[in-house]
Design a protein around this motif. Structure first.
Motif, PDB file in Angstrom:
ATOM      1  N   THR A   1      -5.555   5.092  16.035  1.00 38.08           N
ATOM      2  CA  THR A   1      -6.734   5.969  16.120  1.00 38.08           C
ATOM      3  C   THR A   1      -7.684   5.792  14.944  1.00 38.08           C
ATOM      4  N   HIS A   2      -7.180   5.282  13.823  1.00 38.28           N
ATOM      5  CA  HIS A   2      -8.024   5.081  12.648  1.00 38.28           C
ATOM      6  C   HIS A   2      -7.811   3.661  12.113  1.00 38.28           C
ATOM      7  N   PRO A   3      -8.369   2.647  12.779  1.00 35.33           N
ATOM      8  CA  PRO A   3      -8.146   1.250  12.352  1.00 35.33           C
ATOM      9  C   PRO A   3      -8.595   0.976  10.927  1.00 35.33           C
ATOM     10  N   ASP A   4      -9.594   1.742  10.425  1.00 30.91           N
ATOM     11  CA  ASP A   4     -10.035   1.525   9.050  1.00 30.91           C
ATOM     12  C   ASP A   4      -8.903   1.721   8.058  1.00 30.91           C
ATOM     13  N   THR A   5      -7.891   2.509   8.461  1.00 33.58           N
ATOM     14  CA  THR A   5      -6.754   2.765   7.578  1.00 33.58           C
ATOM     15  C   THR A   5      -6.047   1.471   7.200  1.00 33.58           C
ATOM     16  N   VAL A   6      -5.903   0.569   8.164  1.00 40.01           N
ATOM     17  CA  VAL A   6      -5.205  -0.693   7.905  1.00 40.01           C
ATOM     18  C   VAL A   6      -6.006  -1.542   6.916  1.00 40.01           C
ATOM     19  N   THR A   7      -7.326  -1.577   7.095  1.00 34.23           N
ATOM     20  CA  THR A   7      -8.169  -2.365   6.195  1.00 34.23           C
ATOM     21  C   THR A   7      -8.087  -1.838   4.771  1.00 34.23           C
ATOM     22  N   ALA A   8      -8.186  -0.506   4.625  1.00 37.21           N
ATOM     23  CA  ALA A   8      -8.108   0.091   3.292  1.00 37.21           C
ATOM     24  C   ALA A   8      -6.737  -0.130   2.667  1.00 37.21           C
ATOM     25  N   ALA A   9      -5.687  -0.008   3.490  1.00 39.80           N
ATOM     26  CA  ALA A   9      -4.338  -0.207   2.967  1.00 39.80           C
ATOM     27  C   ALA A   9      -4.122  -1.660   2.539  1.00 39.80           C
ATOM     28  N   TYR A  10      -4.695  -2.618   3.299  1.00 35.14           N
ATOM     29  CA  TYR A  10      -4.572  -4.021   2.911  1.00 35.14           C
ATOM     30  C   TYR A  10      -5.276  -4.274   1.581  1.00 35.14           C
ATOM     31  N   ALA A  11      -6.470  -3.668   1.404  1.00 38.22           N
ATOM     32  CA  ALA A  11      -7.172  -3.814   0.126  1.00 38.22           C
ATOM     33  C   ALA A  11      -6.326  -3.250  -1.016  1.00 38.22           C
ATOM     34  N   GLU A  12      -5.648  -2.139  -0.761  1.00 38.45           N
ATOM     35  CA  GLU A  12      -4.790  -1.551  -1.796  1.00 38.45           C
ATOM     36  C   GLU A  12      -3.612  -2.466  -2.103  1.00 38.45           C
ATOM     37  N   GLY A  13      -3.014  -3.054  -1.045  1.00 36.31           N
ATOM     38  CA  GLY A  13      -1.915  -3.987  -1.266  1.00 36.31           C
ATOM     39  C   GLY A  13      -2.370  -5.221  -2.039  1.00 36.31           C
ATOM     40  N   ARG A  14      -3.591  -5.710  -1.758  1.00 39.98           N
ATOM     41  CA  ARG A  14      -4.120  -6.850  -2.512  1.00 39.98           C
ATOM     42  C   ARG A  14      -4.313  -6.498  -3.983  1.00 39.98           C
ATOM     43  N   ARG A  15      -4.771  -5.268  -4.248  1.00 34.34           N
ATOM     44  CA  ARG A  15      -4.948  -4.867  -5.639  1.00 34.34           C
ATOM     45  C   ARG A  15      -3.604  -4.803  -6.363  1.00 34.34           C
ATOM     46  N   CYS A  16      -2.579  -4.312  -5.683  1.00 37.22           N
ATOM     47  CA  CYS A  16      -1.240  -4.309  -6.289  1.00 37.22           C
ATOM     48  C   CYS A  16      -0.756  -5.730  -6.546  1.00 37.22           C
TER      49      CYS A  16
ATOM     50  N   SER B   1       0.840  -1.192   0.000  1.00 35.47           N
ATOM     51  CA  SER B   1       0.000   0.000   0.000  1.00 35.47           C
ATOM     52  C   SER B   1       0.872   1.238   0.000  1.00 35.47           C
ATOM     53  N   ALA B   2       0.245   2.382  -0.131  1.00 35.58           N
ATOM     54  CA  ALA B   2       0.945   3.635   0.104  1.00 35.58           C
ATOM     55  C   ALA B   2       1.225   3.756   1.601  1.00 35.58           C
ATOM     56  N   PRO B   3       2.202   4.565   2.026  1.00 34.30           N
ATOM     57  CA  PRO B   3       2.479   4.739   3.462  1.00 34.30           C
ATOM     58  C   PRO B   3       1.238   5.222   4.207  1.00 34.30           C
TER      59      PRO B   3
END
Length: 650
Positions: A514-529, A506-508
């Motif tokens: 404080t924002h756990p949704d960030t990890v979920t979104a970043a994992y989805a981005e890493g899966r797309r890559c 994912s991007a950095p």
């Protein structure tokens, strides 16, 4: 080293029409080399030939000979310098070999370092674990009492930078260098001593920094690579001297302890003495968390032989199985084999080399050592598995449980030496390679998870098994990029599992607690890559979202329009929102007008200088290459997507 200085009235012996020395143009320079004359003397033969009106070809030959002679002189000087350096290192090593007084050896090292590097001051600092700081141990050339008594916190000053990176660091101007942490105490001491240029190299004992050796000048100076290497050699000798002194101290303390113990148990038998000794040693090893090789070393001392721990596959199979079945040591030639087993699982063996005869007490000693070894191996395995589970559970909570307390998340991460407030990258990893059956595929996934867990533990990150692969959360260094981290992780995991491993990053991301949704979104981005890499046929490679640009939108299964727009023109959008400017509108008009500032100013009804200033600001926000064909294409696509996503703003 003595040198002959040529006086202005001194002239070389002449011969020939131009008054040159007989024997060719090189003759006078050979004489100068033989006398070890100073550099300026090498101009005299050429000047003399010119003054006497010598032929041009003769003067040119003299010039060429002069250059060759100066090169020879420089080489000789370099060899003398290297000889002096090697001599100093040899003398220091000789002092170390006959170490009696640590202070005298360290003082000699600092003196020789200062002399050979030609610096004003040289000094050596050592860490004080008891007080948690660093103190000045030896100085040479120092005139400031304040400087000589400095104590500084760990990580402070140039020495702190050297200790943290375990690499040499040099500054030409200490007070203008912002790479390290300046403190009032250190700066005051350096200013009082008048130091400007400082070179520091670490004193290493294994992987640990125990201090720093410095060479410094009271004027700006550039330290050459050879000088840095020389100081590093002195630092290695200083560390060896300190280690030797510590070992001598520990040895003396151990000998004193043994002598006292001998006085207490002198009336007991040698058999009881050996059994008691090995019991104490093994108990101490277990209590202080020693390893299997520590056990082998301890038993080697007790049994006056060489005891080694070997893996189950390298020990003699028949003797090993017999020892496991009987629960006793078994003789194999001139060796003795003790199986290291637990619950029927064979973990290895302790092998005593070259003892044809072993009395019953010594046999029981080796058997007890094998039992302790099995306990240590099981404890290490359990601890590793527990840590892997805990790391995986924390990452699972960051991915799935969005209502977790940020404070508790930080505390759990801190216990694992992870910092959720630092910048991280989420990486999706998957093995690329055919599997013959489901069992082999499952085994490969377990190997990948194990390797990823080890990698995360060593880099203060987290890892968990997910979606047929592994997800990692690794911190991103300031000098690193998500792409570099993805490629390095793919290489490291592939080496560990002996199969190609593809990694999408994912991007950095920040604010993970404080924002756990960030990890979920970043994992989805890493899966797309990861999916994009597979579609492009780049199995076994690593890449991040930033590598694909708008191609990532086309290749990904779920197109993340917002993330693409944010990466491409997000800084401009944010700047406009915070300052009420019209950079985004100017950028759209600029592309609509064929990237012509003149037509853009007409479309916006502003002065051309206003357009230029706005475009200059855009360049600072997006990077100097924003008008290159590939970047311009991505920016125009992002502008169009941004307009479509928020039409009411336009």
């Amino acid at each position: 080293m003595s040198r002959d200085h040529v006086q202005p009235a001194e002239r070389p012996r002449t011969g020939g029409a131009a008054g040159l020395p007989d024997g060719g143009p090189e003759a006078p320079f050979l004489a100068l080399l033989a006398r070890d004359a100073p550099v300026e003397a090498y101009e005299q033969p050429v000047l003399l030939a010119r003054a006497e009106g010598g032929p041009a070809d003769r003067i040119a030959a003299l010039e060429q000979a002069k250059l060759l002679a100066l090169r020879v002189r420089s080489e000789l000087e370099g060899r003398r310098r290297r000889e002096a350096e090697l001599s100093a290192l040899f003398e220091t090593a000789h002092d170390l070999a006959g170490l009696r007084d640590l202070d005298a050896v360290l003082q000699a090292i600092v003196q020789r370092a200062r002399s050979l590097l030609g610096t004003d001051v040289a000094y050596l600092t050592l860490n004080d674990p008891a007080r948690g700081d660093t103190y000045m141990r030896v100085t040479e050339g120092s005139v400031s009492a304040h400087f000589q008594q400095l104590r500084l916190g760990l990580g402070e000053g140039l020495g702190g930078l050297v200790a943290q990176t375990t690499r040499p660091y040099v500054t030409d101007d200490y007070f203008k260098d912002a790479r390290f942490q300046h403190t009032h105490t250190i700066d005051a001491g350096v200013r009082d001593e008048g130091l400007v240029a400082i070179l520091g190299v670490p004193l290493m004992l294994g992987p640990h920094v125990i201090g720093v050796l410095f060479a410094s000048d009271r004027r700006a100076r550039h330290f050459e690579r050879g000088q840095i290497a020389l100081l590093g050699s002195f630092a290695a000798l200083a560390a060896a001297a300190i280690d030797t002194a510590n070992l001598l101290t520990e040895t003396r303390a151990a000998l004193a302890g043994l002598e006292r113990a001998n006085e207490i148990i002198r009336d007991r038998s040698a058999v009881i003495e050996r059994a008691s000794d090995v019991h104490d040693r093994l108990a101490e090893l277990v209590l202080r968390g020693g390893g299997v090789h520590d056990v082998a070393a301890a038993v080697s001392e007790v049994l006056a032989g060489t005891v080694e721990f070997t893996e189950a596959g390298t020990a003699p199979a028949t003797a090993l199985e017999a020892s496991r079945a009987e629960g006793h040591v078994v003789r194999h030639g001139s060796d003795w084999i003790a199986a290291v087993a637990a619950g029927g699982e064979l973990l290895g063996a302790l092998v005593l080399r070259g003892h044809r005869d072993l009395d019953p007490v010594d046999q029981r000693t080796l058997e007890r050592a094998a039992m302790v070894t099995s306990l240590l191996l099981l404890a290490r395995r359990s601890a590793a598995e527990a840590e892997r589970r805990v790391r995986g559970e924390l990452l699972d909570d960051l991915l799935d449980a969005r209502d977790r307390d940020p404070r508790l998340l930080r505390e759990r991460a801190a216990r694992l030496r992870a910092d959720l407030d630092a910048t991280h990258v989420v990486l999706a990893a998957r093995i690329d390679g055919p599997a013959s059956d489901a069992d082999e595929e499952a085994a490969a996934r377990r190997r990948l998870w194990s390797a990823a867990s080890h990698l995360a533990a060593t880099r203060q990150g987290l890892a968990a098994a997910r979606d047929g692969g592994t997800v990692l959360l690794l911190p991103l260094a300031a000098s690193d990029t998500a792409t570099d981290l993805a490629r390095r992780t793919a290489r490291d995991l592939g080496t560990a599992v002996q199969q190609p491993v593809t990694v999408g990053a994912s991007a950095p991301v920040t604010g993970l607690a404080t924002h756990p949704d960030t990890v979920t979104a970043a994992y989805a981005e890493g899966r797309r890559c990861l999916d994009a890499l597979h579609l492009l046929g780049r199995a076994g490679d690593g890449a991040a979202a930033e590598d694909f640009g708008f191609l990532g939108l086309l290749l990904a299964g779920e197109r993340d329009i917002g993330a693409f727009v944010g990466r491409t023109v997000g800084p401009v959008v944010t700047y406009d929102e915070r300052r009420g400017t019209e950079l985004l509108r100017t950028l759209e008009a600029y592309f609509a007008c064929g990237m012509s500032p003149a037509r853009t100013k007409d479309a916006l009804h502003v002065h051309v200088n206003t357009v230029a200033q706005r475009l200059e600001r855009v360049g600072r926000l997006l990077g100097e290459d924003w008008q290159s064909p590939s970047r311009a294409l991505e920016i125009q696509l992002a502008l169009r997507l941004h307009r479509l996503a928020a039409p009411e703003r336009h």
